[in-house]
Design a protein around this motif. Structure first.
Motif, PDB file in Angstrom:
ATOM      1  N   TYR A 204      38.237  44.660  14.706  1.00 37.16           N
ATOM      2  CA  TYR A 204      38.644  45.894  15.172  1.00 37.16           C
ATOM      3  C   TYR A 204      40.102  46.117  15.143  1.00 37.16           C
ATOM      4  O   TYR A 204      40.430  46.327  16.355  1.00 37.16           O
ATOM      5  CB  TYR A 204      37.916  46.148  16.642  1.00 37.16           C
ATOM      6  N   VAL A 205      40.654  45.904  14.086  1.00 40.68           N
ATOM      7  CA  VAL A 205      42.039  45.889  14.138  1.00 40.68           C
ATOM      8  C   VAL A 205      42.623  46.936  12.973  1.00 40.68           C
ATOM      9  O   VAL A 205      41.858  47.325  12.095  1.00 40.68           O
ATOM     10  CB  VAL A 205      42.328  44.360  13.327  1.00 40.68           C
ATOM     11  N   PRO A 206      43.725  47.434  13.080  1.00 39.41           N
ATOM     12  CA  PRO A 206      44.240  48.514  12.185  1.00 39.41           C
ATOM     13  C   PRO A 206      44.100  48.319  10.695  1.00 39.41           C
ATOM     14  O   PRO A 206      43.976  49.160   9.926  1.00 39.41           O
ATOM     15  CB  PRO A 206      45.393  49.024  12.850  1.00 39.41           C
ATOM     16  N   ASN A 207      44.519  47.093  10.379  1.00 37.42           N
ATOM     17  CA  ASN A 207      44.536  46.983   8.857  1.00 37.42           C
ATOM     18  C   ASN A 207      43.216  46.630   8.351  1.00 37.42           C
ATOM     19  O   ASN A 207      42.774  46.331   7.239  1.00 37.42           O
ATOM     20  CB  ASN A 207      45.319  45.534   8.947  1.00 37.42           C
ATOM     21  N   ASN A 208      42.273  46.841   9.315  1.00 38.77           N
ATOM     22  CA  ASN A 208      40.677  46.848   8.697  1.00 38.77           C
ATOM     23  C   ASN A 208      40.049  47.991   9.195  1.00 38.77           C
ATOM     24  O   ASN A 208      38.691  48.237   9.029  1.00 38.77           O
ATOM     25  CB  ASN A 208      39.926  45.779   9.563  1.00 38.77           C
ATOM     26  N   ALA A 209      41.142  49.199   9.340  1.00 33.13           N
ATOM     27  CA  ALA A 209      40.347  50.645   9.514  1.00 33.13           C
ATOM     28  C   ALA A 209      40.973  51.481   8.634  1.00 33.13           C
ATOM     29  O   ALA A 209      41.942  51.607   8.241  1.00 33.13           O
ATOM     30  CB  ALA A 209      40.732  50.617  11.022  1.00 33.13           C
ATOM     31  N   THR A 210      40.029  52.559   8.739  1.00 33.69           N
ATOM     32  CA  THR A 210      40.575  53.821   7.966  1.00 33.69           C
ATOM     33  C   THR A 210      40.305  55.157   8.629  1.00 33.69           C
ATOM     34  O   THR A 210      39.162  55.349   9.345  1.00 33.69           O
ATOM     35  CB  THR A 210      39.901  54.257   6.599  1.00 33.69           C
ATOM     36  N   LEU A 211      41.380  55.708   9.207  1.00 37.48           N
ATOM     37  CA  LEU A 211      41.410  56.975  10.115  1.00 37.48           C
ATOM     38  C   LEU A 211      41.242  58.197   9.348  1.00 37.48           C
ATOM     39  O   LEU A 211      42.043  58.408   8.497  1.00 37.48           O
ATOM     40  CB  LEU A 211      42.551  56.791  11.209  1.00 37.48           C
ATOM     41  N   THR A 212      40.265  59.044   9.486  1.00 38.47           N
ATOM     42  CA  THR A 212      40.177  60.379   8.725  1.00 38.47           C
ATOM     43  C   THR A 212      40.042  61.396   9.597  1.00 38.47           C
ATOM     44  O   THR A 212      39.361  61.396  10.463  1.00 38.47           O
ATOM     45  CB  THR A 212      39.097  60.215   7.801  1.00 38.47           C
ATOM     46  N   ILE A 213      40.929  62.475   9.469  1.00 40.68           N
ATOM     47  CA  ILE A 213      40.988  63.665  10.014  1.00 40.68           C
ATOM     48  C   ILE A 213      40.761  64.689   9.364  1.00 40.68           C
ATOM     49  O   ILE A 213      41.430  65.003   8.505  1.00 40.68           O
ATOM     50  CB  ILE A 213      42.225  63.855  11.093  1.00 40.68           C
ATOM     51  N   ALA A 214      39.508  65.593   9.448  1.00 41.69           N
ATOM     52  CA  ALA A 214      39.422  66.732   8.638  1.00 41.69           C
ATOM     53  C   ALA A 214      39.090  68.001   9.420  1.00 41.69           C
ATOM     54  O   ALA A 214      38.254  67.858  10.253  1.00 41.69           O
ATOM     55  CB  ALA A 214      38.220  66.447   7.660  1.00 41.69           C
TER      56      ALA A 214
END
Length: 443
Positions: A204-214
């Motif tokens: 649960y770290v940022p370099n293992n995450a994709t944030l999507t805003i739509a």
């Protein structure tokens, strides 16, 4: 876009498809800590979807600690250092929003749907989840009971509920896809709080995450808020664990019998597939639609309607990042033996392998595919998820705009070829689900 979904809800011939799709515009950037951010603007409705896809699923687990990824899907709603326990959902719902999450073998996905003037709240909540989640004894014990109940309802007490875990453990000899995301309660019960905390730190770290805003957003304002809430989160301290395992090709059939709390037998067949981003996956999707996608499909018409050997039949390509399954099941009609249904299923498969499909059926398939792709991008929730998976699974966010082109390249010969290449009767799993004998304690 989500090819995992069972395709084929459109019956009857439509006009020839254009095989073209409306372009989904987006902007993307990556923070210094590795968090990838995708934004899609649509100001027609004052709503916004905020989602975070963590590239962790059951395949990333320790074989002695299965079920962690799914367990964390629940645990991450417990609260954070700054959000009281049990209040995460209440806060979102109190502002007129909805939220949910799911876990697969490959990913864990969280999202909130809110009025667009509450975007900052959603970003705050997801940043809190990523940086300050409570991973403590109280939360773990609470969610253990929640997961136990889910396992009882969805797997142990539901007719045919164990099809997925029973099939996976036979279909995979070496790859960690051999266990289902629900995992083992014994493993979860045996785990220490330190093991749960380490899993959080690892994945649960940022370099293992994709944030999507739509949705109804302003690109510049949204990017500024993202940087405010997420830039301070440190990247993970070590490389993300990803199993480097290639499942060996099966050369012999695996056959077994499962006794279940059911009244009517079922026949399960599973065939190993290539990785999800392999070009053959498009032809396999079209093949599954042709076989069982709707009331006009080959097997439904032949086995359910005409011969009445099956009450229901379905073929679903379970597409997975490292190689999934073409999973087919048929529930026998009253008085029909599983062997009789299996014989007819195999006969129809053989027919497709030898003869392929007609021009008319091929045109119908293209219409069905077009309909499903358009439907998949008809909501902000669908667009957000498809954008995230395009980036993570296919390595290119613009894949969302290329799906139709990929399907347009599939030919009738391709469908016949993949039927022969992947639906190998000598290298498959076949399970008979049978009613437990009366007064039997058979597991």
């Amino acid at each position: 876009m989500k090819k995992l979904a069972a395709l084929g809800m459109v019956a009857g011939m439509l006009s020839l498809p254009a095989l073209a799709q409306n372009k989904i515009d987006f902007r993307e950037f990556t923070l210094d800590n590795g968090l990838h951010v995708i934004m899609h603007q649509d100001n027609t409705t004052p709503i916004v979807i905020t989602s975070v896809l963590y590239h962790v699923g059951s395949k990333n687990e320790n074989p002695d600690r299965t079920g962690f990824a799914h367990f964390f899907e629940h645990l991450m709603f417990e609260g954070t250092e700054n959000i009281e326990r049990g209040e995460y959902m209440n806060i979102i719902q109190g502002r007129g929003g909805t939220l949910n999450a799911f876990t697969s073998n490959d990913i864990t996905y969280y999202y909130e749907l809110l009025p667009s003037n509450e975007l900052e709240l959603a970003l705050y909540m997801e940043s809190e989840r990523m940086l300050h989640s409570k991973v403590d004894e109280t939360g773990v014990e609470t969610q253990r009971e929640v997961v136990k109940e889910e396992r009882r309802q969805r797997y142990e007490n539901q007719p045919y509920g164990t099809i997925l875990p029973e099939t996976l453990k036979r279909a995979y000899a070496e790859h960690p896809y051999q266990w289902a995301p629900i995992g083992s309660m014994d493993h979860l019960n045996a785990a220490t709080i330190e093991e749960f905390q380490q899993f959080y730190k690892d994945f649960y770290v940022p370099n293992n995450a994709t944030l999507t805003i739509a949705g109804d957003i302003d690109y510049a304002e949204t990017e500024a808020m993202v940087r405010d809430y997420f830039s301070e989160i440190p990247e993970g301290e070590k490389a993300i664990y990803r199993p480097n395992v290639t499942e060996p090709k099966k050369t012999a059939e695996i056959r077994d019998v499962i006794y279940d709390n059911i009244q009517i037998p079922a026949v399960i067949q599973a065939y190993n597939l290539p990785p999800q981003n392999h070009p053959d996956s498009y032809a396999m999707n079209m093949l599954s639609t042709y076989l069982t996608g709707g009331n006009s499909s080959l097997m439904t018409k032949e086995l359910v309607d005409k011969q009445q050997k099956a009450l229901a039949i379905a073929a679903i390509p379970l597409e997975l990042e490292d190689g999934g399954l073409f999973l087919m099941y048929g529930i026998t009609n009253m008085g029909v033996e599983p062997e009789a249904l299996e014989t007819e299923i195999d006969g129809l498969l053989k027919k497709v392998q030898e003869e392929g499909i007609s021009d008319q059926d091929f045109e119908k398939l293209k219409n069905i595919i077009e309909n499903n792709i358009v439907s998949g991008n008809s909501s902000m929730a669908g667009i957000a998820q498809n954008l995230a998976q395009a980036h993570v699974i296919y390595g290119d966010t613009n894949y969302i705009n290329q799906v139709m082109d990929a399907y347009s390249k599939v030919t009738q010969d391709d469908i016949k070829r993949v039927a022969n290449e992947y639906l190998n009767l000598d290298g498959r799993v076949v399970l008979y689900y049978l009613p437990k004998p009366k007064d039997s304690t058979t597991e």
